[in-house]
Motif scaffolding. Structure first.
Motif, PDB file in Angstrom:
ATOM      1  N   GLY A 187     -17.121 -20.057 -65.430  1.00  0.00           N
ATOM      2  CA  GLY A 187     -16.321 -20.461 -66.414  1.00  0.00           C
ATOM      3  C   GLY A 187     -14.659 -20.208 -65.950  1.00  0.00           C
ATOM      4  O   GLY A 187     -13.853 -20.698 -66.487  1.00  0.00           O
ATOM      5  N   GLU A 188     -14.692 -19.475 -64.839  1.00  0.00           N
ATOM      6  CA  GLU A 188     -13.306 -19.150 -64.063  1.00  0.00           C
ATOM      7  C   GLU A 188     -13.204 -20.071 -62.684  1.00  0.00           C
ATOM      8  O   GLU A 188     -11.724 -20.338 -62.507  1.00  0.00           O
ATOM      9  N   VAL A 189     -14.167 -20.268 -61.980  1.00  0.00           N
ATOM     10  CA  VAL A 189     -13.996 -20.691 -61.046  1.00  0.00           C
ATOM     11  C   VAL A 189     -14.202 -22.452 -61.064  1.00  0.00           C
ATOM     12  O   VAL A 189     -13.822 -23.252 -59.985  1.00  0.00           O
ATOM     13  N   MET A 190     -14.737 -22.796 -61.902  1.00  0.00           N
ATOM     14  CA  MET A 190     -15.229 -24.507 -62.173  1.00  0.00           C
ATOM     15  C   MET A 190     -13.993 -25.069 -62.560  1.00  0.00           C
ATOM     16  O   MET A 190     -13.307 -24.734 -63.577  1.00  0.00           O
ATOM     17  N   ARG A 191     -13.444 -26.190 -61.857  1.00  0.00           N
ATOM     18  CA  ARG A 191     -12.252 -26.856 -62.304  1.00  0.00           C
ATOM     19  C   ARG A 191     -12.474 -28.318 -62.317  1.00  0.00           C
ATOM     20  O   ARG A 191     -13.274 -28.917 -61.225  1.00  0.00           O
ATOM     21  N   LEU A 192     -12.214 -28.888 -63.300  1.00  0.00           N
ATOM     22  CA  LEU A 192     -12.404 -30.715 -63.355  1.00  0.00           C
ATOM     23  C   LEU A 192     -11.186 -31.346 -62.762  1.00  0.00           C
ATOM     24  O   LEU A 192     -10.005 -31.074 -62.898  1.00  0.00           O
ATOM     25  N   ALA A 193     -11.759 -32.069 -61.832  1.00  0.00           N
ATOM     26  CA  ALA A 193     -10.695 -33.034 -60.977  1.00  0.00           C
ATOM     27  C   ALA A 193     -11.178 -34.444 -60.963  1.00  0.00           C
ATOM     28  O   ALA A 193     -12.079 -34.680 -61.111  1.00  0.00           O
ATOM     29  N   HIS A 194      -9.980 -35.101 -60.476  1.00  0.00           N
ATOM     30  CA  HIS A 194     -10.405 -36.509 -60.224  1.00  0.00           C
ATOM     31  C   HIS A 194     -10.435 -36.677 -58.765  1.00  0.00           C
ATOM     32  O   HIS A 194      -9.469 -36.279 -57.711  1.00  0.00           O
ATOM     33  N   VAL A 195     -11.865 -37.187 -58.274  1.00  0.00           N
ATOM     34  CA  VAL A 195     -11.941 -37.364 -56.700  1.00  0.00           C
ATOM     35  C   VAL A 195     -12.657 -38.497 -56.458  1.00  0.00           C
ATOM     36  O   VAL A 195     -12.817 -39.501 -57.436  1.00  0.00           O
ATOM     37  N   GLU A 196     -12.605 -38.792 -55.247  1.00  0.00           N
ATOM     38  CA  GLU A 196     -13.368 -39.941 -54.825  1.00  0.00           C
ATOM     39  C   GLU A 196     -14.903 -39.996 -55.115  1.00  0.00           C
ATOM     40  O   GLU A 196     -15.538 -38.819 -55.019  1.00  0.00           O
ATOM     41  N   ARG A 197     -15.313 -41.121 -55.312  1.00  0.00           N
ATOM     42  CA  ARG A 197     -16.759 -41.278 -55.572  1.00  0.00           C
ATOM     43  C   ARG A 197     -17.512 -41.139 -54.202  1.00  0.00           C
ATOM     44  O   ARG A 197     -17.031 -41.490 -53.162  1.00  0.00           O
ATOM     45  N   PRO A 198     -18.717 -40.166 -54.193  1.00  0.00           N
ATOM     46  CA  PRO A 198     -19.198 -39.936 -53.084  1.00  0.00           C
ATOM     47  C   PRO A 198     -19.827 -41.073 -52.414  1.00  0.00           C
ATOM     48  O   PRO A 198     -20.328 -41.857 -52.995  1.00  0.00           O
ATOM     49  N   THR A 199     -19.929 -40.999 -51.054  1.00  0.00           N
ATOM     50  CA  THR A 199     -20.463 -42.071 -50.061  1.00  0.00           C
ATOM     51  C   THR A 199     -21.961 -41.904 -49.762  1.00  0.00           C
ATOM     52  O   THR A 199     -22.367 -40.625 -49.132  1.00  0.00           O
ATOM     53  N   PRO A 200     -22.994 -42.424 -50.228  1.00  0.00           N
ATOM     54  CA  PRO A 200     -24.278 -42.152 -49.936  1.00  0.00           C
ATOM     55  C   PRO A 200     -24.405 -42.297 -48.291  1.00  0.00           C
ATOM     56  O   PRO A 200     -24.116 -43.034 -47.696  1.00  0.00           O
ATOM     57  N   GLY A 201     -25.404 -41.141 -47.801  1.00  0.00           N
ATOM     58  CA  GLY A 201     -25.719 -41.170 -46.424  1.00  0.00           C
ATOM     59  C   GLY A 201     -27.066 -42.050 -45.993  1.00  0.00           C
ATOM     60  O   GLY A 201     -27.450 -42.666 -46.979  1.00  0.00           O
ATOM     61  N   GLU A 202     -27.619 -41.841 -45.075  1.00  0.00           N
ATOM     62  CA  GLU A 202     -28.783 -42.654 -44.891  1.00  0.00           C
ATOM     63  C   GLU A 202     -29.899 -42.069 -45.586  1.00  0.00           C
ATOM     64  O   GLU A 202     -30.187 -40.985 -45.666  1.00  0.00           O
ATOM     65  N   GLY A 203     -30.602 -43.056 -46.195  1.00  0.00           N
ATOM     66  CA  GLY A 203     -31.570 -42.656 -47.102  1.00  0.00           C
ATOM     67  C   GLY A 203     -31.381 -42.198 -48.637  1.00  0.00           C
ATOM     68  O   GLY A 203     -32.172 -41.742 -49.332  1.00  0.00           O
ATOM     69  N   GLN A 204     -29.807 -42.252 -48.829  1.00  0.00           N
ATOM     70  CA  GLN A 204     -29.367 -41.871 -50.171  1.00  0.00           C
ATOM     71  C   GLN A 204     -28.957 -43.082 -50.936  1.00  0.00           C
ATOM     72  O   GLN A 204     -28.773 -43.917 -50.375  1.00  0.00           O
TER      73      GLN A 204
END
Length: 276
Positions: free
Chosen positions: A13-30
């Motif tokens: 509850g203290e360290v989680m922060r909601l942010a706007h970020v880039e979508r993750p890029t899938p790696g090989e096999g993901q």
């Protein structure tokens, strides 16, 4: 996209922060998955505290279990590839399954549920436990022995540790098994092996995530069996609460504090009033 991130270790509850970020890029096999629902697990809280065996680099997004949707519309279950966890609008994963289910009752077995509080005890009864023990009001050891005619439990499933493990050792039957799943109490017990010797019981560790590396075919086999059971209504998970993405940090903290019952799911689409 929106995603919860942990930049420093501490209470969720203290360290989680909601942010706007880039979508993750899938790696090989993901594959890239739109998160339809993310179940909150106790390891998510431990990860925020830096107390879990898996320690992703900072910053990371918690959320180790999701129901997602692929770009071509397939609904799947997955364990996201950290540090891009499931408390976000999108995640990446590899080796995805086909449906979300939960373990049910074994045929012919007497199921004894040990709960912490009246609400959890009531939920255990509603879910079909043959015997329910409220550890806050009853003597667990005496109650188990009474329910089993003095024999004890053949299999003890212990995700709590601490005092619960001490009770497990006192209540396990001759040639029984204690399956150690985790330490939600925060206390890691030191088993008395002389006691295991004189009572002939086995202590088994269960690190489920390790099967994805050591025996992934077994994971798929289990998912197929559980999916079949769920499809015919033999098992049904208890989802006690669904929260929008904005409520994830508070929900993870409540799971960490042990004040929830059943599964709590984070549903990103609920933010806009849509159904998952």
């Amino acid at each position: 996209m929106q995603a919860w991130q942990v930049h420093e270790l501490g209470e969720p509850g203290e360290v989680m922060r909601l942010a706007h970020v880039e979508r993750p890029t899938p790696g090989e096999g993901q594959v890239l998955l739109r998160v339809r629902a993310a179940n909150i697990n106790f390891p998510d809280a431990l990860m925020c505290r830096g107390q879990y065996q898996v320690r992703p680099p900072l910053p990371f997004t918690p959320g180790v279990e999701i129901c997602g949707e692929t770009e071509d519309g397939r609904r799947v279950i997955a364990n996201p590839a950290l540090p891009h966890g499931g408390f976000a609008e999108y995640a990446v994963a590899g080796g995805v399954g086909s449906a979300a289910v939960q373990l049910g009752k074994a045929a012919g077995a007497t199921v004894i549920g040990v709960a912490g509080g009246a609400d959890k005890a009531a939920a255990a009864r509603e879910l079909g436990c043959d015997v329910v023990i409220d550890r806050r009001e009853q003597d667990v050891v005496a109650a188990v022995k009474e329910a089993t005619g003095g024999r004890g439990a053949d299999v003890v499933f212990d995700p709590v540790g601490g005092e619960a493990y001490t009770q497990s050792a006192k209540t396990v039957a001759f040639e029984g098994r204690i399956v150690v799943v985790g330490f939600a109490s925060g206390a890691i017990p030191s088993p008395a092996l002389n006691h295991a010797l004189i009572k002939n019981y086995a202590i088994l560790g269960l690190h489920w995530g390790l099967y994805n590396t050591k025996n992934p075919k077994l994971v798929q086999h289990c998912h197929e069996q559980l999916t079949e059971l769920a499809a015919r209504g033999a098992i049904k998970p208890l989802v006690s609460e669904r929260v929008p993405l904005s409520g994830a940090a508070d929900a993870v903290q409540r799971v960490a504090d042990g004040v929830t019952t059943g599964r709590v799911a984070v549903v990103p689409a609920a933010e806009n009033g849509a159904a998952a």
